[in-house]
Structure formats: structure tokens, C-alpha cells
Motif scaffolding. Structure first.
Motif, short mmCIF file in Angstrom:
data_model
loop_
_atom_site.label_atom_id
_atom_site.label_comp_id
_atom_site.label_asym_id
_atom_site.label_seq_id
_atom_site.Cartn_x
_atom_site.Cartn_y
_atom_site.Cartn_z
N GLY A 66 0.81 -1.21 0.00
CA GLY A 66 0.00 0.00 0.00
C GLY A 66 0.84 1.26 0.00
O GLY A 66 0.49 2.24 -0.66
N LEU A 67 1.94 1.25 0.71
CA LEU A 67 2.80 2.43 0.74
C LEU A 67 3.49 2.66 -0.59
O LEU A 67 3.72 3.81 -0.99
CB LEU A 67 3.85 2.27 1.86
CG LEU A 67 3.28 2.37 3.27
CD1 LEU A 67 4.35 2.00 4.30
CD2 LEU A 67 2.73 3.76 3.55
N LYS A 68 3.77 1.58 -1.31
CA LYS A 68 4.37 1.72 -2.64
C LYS A 68 3.36 2.31 -3.63
O LYS A 68 3.75 2.96 -4.60
CB LYS A 68 4.87 0.37 -3.15
CG LYS A 68 6.11 -0.09 -2.42
CD LYS A 68 6.57 -1.45 -2.93
CE LYS A 68 7.82 -1.90 -2.15
NZ LYS A 68 8.24 -3.24 -2.54
N GLN A 69 2.07 2.06 -3.39
CA GLN A 69 1.02 2.57 -4.27
C GLN A 69 0.62 4.01 -3.93
O GLN A 69 -0.05 4.66 -4.72
CB GLN A 69 -0.23 1.67 -4.16
CG GLN A 69 0.02 0.22 -4.51
CD GLN A 69 0.51 0.03 -5.93
OE1 GLN A 69 -0.02 0.62 -6.85
NE2 GLN A 69 1.53 -0.79 -6.10
N ALA A 70 1.00 4.47 -2.76
CA ALA A 70 0.59 5.81 -2.29
C ALA A 70 1.28 6.93 -3.05
O ALA A 70 2.29 6.83 -3.60
CB ALA A 70 0.86 5.95 -0.81
#
Length: 70
Positions: A66-70
């Protein structure tokens, strides 16, 4: 005033159903208010402390993704 945030949050939701807990989480996220973040942190702490090693690994993988997609 001496307020134990963890105890207050847990007290406020301790009798809630899964649907009520979901509604609380979704509402806090949708509102996007900074003041809601500590309460979400307390709920996450409860989840983390009651998860087994595999569940924790899954949460960390989900968080990393999720953090990579943020």
C-alpha cells in the motif's frame, strides 16, 4: 486532565459488533481528520497484539504494498 487514550478508545468500542467496528474505521478514514488518527492507532495496536506471526506478516506485506502505491 489525565486521559488514558488507549483505555478510552477501547472502552468506547469494546461492545461493538464487527459491523459497528467497520463503520467506525471507515468513518474515521473518510473524514480524514487528524484527531481520528490516534484512535485508529489504538485499534491497530489491538489487532497487532492479537495477531499470530502469519497474520503480522500479511499485514506488513499489505502495508508495504500500500505504501508503494501511495
Amino acid at each position: 486532565m489525565n486521559l488514558d487514550l488507549r483505555k478510552a478508545v477501547i472502552h468506547n468500542v469494546s461492545g461493538d459488533t464487527q459491523k459497528q467496528l467497520e463503520d467506525t474505521i471507515v468513518d474515521a478514514i473518510q473524514r480524514g481528520e487528524e484527531k481520528m488518527l490516534p484512535g485508529l492507532g489504538v485499534l491497530f495496536e489491538v489487532i497487532w497484539n492479537n495477531a499470530d506471526a502469519n497474520e503480522k506478516k500479511m499485514m506488513l506485506e499489505t502495508l508495504e504494498h500500500g505504501l508503494k502505491q501511495a
